[in-house]
Design an enzyme around this catalytic site. Structure first.
Site, PDB file in Angstrom:
ATOM      1  N   MET A 132       0.833  -1.197   0.000  1.00 35.62           N
ATOM      2  CA  MET A 132       0.000   0.000   0.000  1.00 35.62           C
ATOM      3  C   MET A 132       0.871   1.253   0.000  1.00 35.62           C
ATOM      4  O   MET A 132       1.732   1.413   0.866  1.00 35.62           O
ATOM      5  CB  MET A 132      -0.934   0.054   1.219  1.00 35.62           C
ATOM      6  CG  MET A 132      -1.836   1.305   1.202  1.00 35.62           C
ATOM      7  SD  MET A 132      -2.706   1.611   2.748  1.00 35.62           S
ATOM      8  CE  MET A 132      -3.896   0.288   2.707  1.00 35.62           C
ATOM      9  N   TRP A 133       0.632   2.120  -0.984  1.00 34.45           N
ATOM     10  CA  TRP A 133       1.137   3.489  -0.935  1.00 34.45           C
ATOM     11  C   TRP A 133       0.190   4.212   0.030  1.00 34.45           C
ATOM     12  O   TRP A 133      -0.891   4.645  -0.364  1.00 34.45           O
ATOM     13  CB  TRP A 133       1.064   4.138  -2.302  1.00 34.45           C
ATOM     14  CG  TRP A 133       2.166   3.926  -3.297  1.00 34.45           C
ATOM     15  CD1 TRP A 133       2.841   4.915  -3.937  1.00 34.45           C
ATOM     16  CD2 TRP A 133       2.680   2.707  -3.858  1.00 34.45           C
ATOM     17  NE1 TRP A 133       3.755   4.383  -4.842  1.00 34.45           N
ATOM     18  CE2 TRP A 133       3.668   3.026  -4.808  1.00 34.45           C
ATOM     19  CE3 TRP A 133       2.399   1.354  -3.633  1.00 34.45           C
ATOM     20  CZ2 TRP A 133       4.380   2.065  -5.526  1.00 34.45           C
ATOM     21  CZ3 TRP A 133       3.094   0.394  -4.340  1.00 34.45           C
ATOM     22  CH2 TRP A 133       4.075   0.744  -5.270  1.00 34.45           C
ATOM     23  N   ALA A 158       3.756  -1.326   3.783  1.00 40.43           N
ATOM     24  CA  ALA A 158       3.314   0.048   3.592  1.00 40.43           C
ATOM     25  C   ALA A 158       4.471   0.907   3.104  1.00 40.43           C
ATOM     26  O   ALA A 158       5.587   0.830   3.622  1.00 40.43           O
ATOM     27  CB  ALA A 158       2.767   0.625   4.893  1.00 40.43           C
ATOM     28  N   LYS A 159       4.186   1.708   2.102  1.00 38.73           N
ATOM     29  CA  LYS A 159       5.111   2.738   1.635  1.00 38.73           C
ATOM     30  C   LYS A 159       4.598   4.076   2.147  1.00 38.73           C
ATOM     31  O   LYS A 159       3.466   4.461   1.872  1.00 38.73           O
ATOM     32  CB  LYS A 159       5.174   2.739   0.109  1.00 38.73           C
ATOM     33  CG  LYS A 159       6.016   3.857  -0.483  1.00 38.73           C
ATOM     34  CD  LYS A 159       5.805   3.961  -1.988  1.00 38.73           C
ATOM     35  CE  LYS A 159       6.556   5.156  -2.557  1.00 38.73           C
ATOM     36  NZ  LYS A 159       6.181   5.447  -3.959  1.00 38.73           N
ATOM     37  N   VAL A 160       5.440   4.779   2.914  1.00 37.16           N
ATOM     38  CA  VAL A 160       5.018   6.049   3.503  1.00 37.16           C
ATOM     39  C   VAL A 160       6.098   7.105   3.299  1.00 37.16           C
ATOM     40  O   VAL A 160       7.263   6.789   3.035  1.00 37.16           O
ATOM     41  CB  VAL A 160       4.728   5.912   5.017  1.00 37.16           C
ATOM     42  CG1 VAL A 160       3.553   4.972   5.266  1.00 37.16           C
ATOM     43  CG2 VAL A 160       5.961   5.458   5.793  1.00 37.16           C
TER      44      VAL A 160
END
Length: 263
Positions: free
Chosen positions: A145-146, A178-180
Site C-alpha cells: 500500500m502506498w 506500507a510505503k510512507v
C-alpha cells in the site's frame, strides 16, 4: 498478512523498490526533462536489473510493453491504480487494471495507493479491499500500500502522528507492506514502524536530494526498524544511478552508514 521474508519483492526481508509510475502521476515534464534518457521505460528497466533492486513498480501500459523482455531479470510490482496531475478534485486514485491481469503478466506483487483523509476515503478503502482479497485468495500475492494521507482537511502530511497513522491504517485494512513518506527523523520513523506491528514499512524516496542527505534518511529509516525504500527520482534522475544503487545496497542490506556507503 502474507509474510514477505521469502517473497520475490524482498531480500532477507528488506526491499529496494524502484518505482517508475511518475509519468502518469506527475507528467513527463516534471520528472523526466532533466534526464531525458529516462523518459523511455527501457532505460529504467535496465537500471532495475541492478542487484540491489528487489522489484520494479510500474503502471499497466509500461508493464505490458516492456516487462516481457525483462521477466527473467526484474521482479514486477504491478501498480494497479493512479491518476494524473491534471486532476484537481479531492484526492482519489482509480484502479486502472486488475489483479487478474497483473498475475497474467507475471507480477510478483501488486501495489495500491490509498489517500486516507480524502473525501473519497471510503471508496478507496472498498477498492483496496477488493484488490487485497483477490490478490491473497486467488494468487497468494502480496499487496503493497502506498499509504498517503491527503485531503483538504489535512494540513501536514509528513508530521509524526500522520505517518504513524498511515502505517497503522495499512496494517488494519490488510496491506502486506506500507510505503510512507519520511516523517523527518529516526525517532518519528521508529514510532511509525512500531505502529505497523509486524508489517514491513518502507520509505518513499521523494524528490531528488544530495547523495549524503538521501542516504542519511535511508540510514535513519533502517535504524528505526524500517524494511527499506521505494524510490524513483532519487535514483534515475542522477547522472550515475548505478552508483547510488551501490550505496543504497550497502545501507539497506549491509547495515552501512551513509558515510561508509559513500566511501
Amino acid at each position: 498478512m502474507i509474510p514477505l521474508t521469502d517473497s520475490q519483492v524482498t531480500r532477507d526481508g528488506k526491499a529496494l523498490i524502484l518505482a517508475m509510475d511518475h509519468g502518469l502521476e506527475h507528467g513527463p515534464s516534471a520528472d523526466f526533462s532533466s534526464v531525458p534518457d529516462t523518459l523511455h521505460p527501457e532505460k529504467i528497466f535496465e537500471t532495475a536489473t541492478h542487484d540491489a533492486v528487489t522489484c520494479l513498480a510500474v503502471q499497466k501500459g509500461v508493464a505490458e510493453t516492456y516487462y516481457p523482455s525483462y521477466d527473467d531479470d526484474v521482479n514486477l510490482l504491478a501498480k494497479l491504480n493512479g491518476t494524473s496531475n491534471l486532476w484537481m478534485g479531492e484526492p482519489y486514485s482509480p484502479k486502472n487494471w486488475t489483479v487478474d491481469y497483473a498475475a497474467e503478466l507475471g507480477a510478483d506483487a501488486v501495489g495500491y495507493t490509498v489517500y486516507s483523509g480524502s473525501n473519497h476515503e471510503t471508496k478507496m478503502y472498498e477498492d483496496f479491499r477488493d484488490v487485497q482479497e483477490r490478490a491473497h485468495r486467488e494468487y497468494d500475492m502480496p499487496v503493497v500500500m502506498w499509504s498517503y494521507p491527503r485531503g483538504q482537511g489535512l494540513k501536514n502530511d509528513t508530521k509524526e502522528s500522520t505517518i504513524a497513522y498511515a502505517t497503522r491504517i495499512a496494517l488494519e485494512i490488510g496491506a502486506d507492506m506500507a510505503k510512507v513518506k519520511y516523517p523527518g527523523s529516526r525517532e518519528a520513523m521508529e514510532w511509525a514502524v512500531k505502529s505497523a506491528a509486524d508489517m514491513p514499512v518502507v520509505m518513499s524516496g521523494g524528490s531528488k536530494t544530495s547523495d549524503y542527505d538521501f542516504l542519511s534518511s535511508v540510514e535513519a529509516v533502517m535504524d528505526a526498524g524500517g524494511s527499506g525504500l521505494a524510490v524513483g527520482r532519487n535514483v534515475w534522475q542522477r547522472d550515475d544511478p548505478e552508483g547510488i544503487l551501490d550505496a543504497l545496497e550497502k545501507v539497506i542490506f549491509e547495515d552501512a552508514t551513509a558515510d561508509e556507503a559513500l566511501d
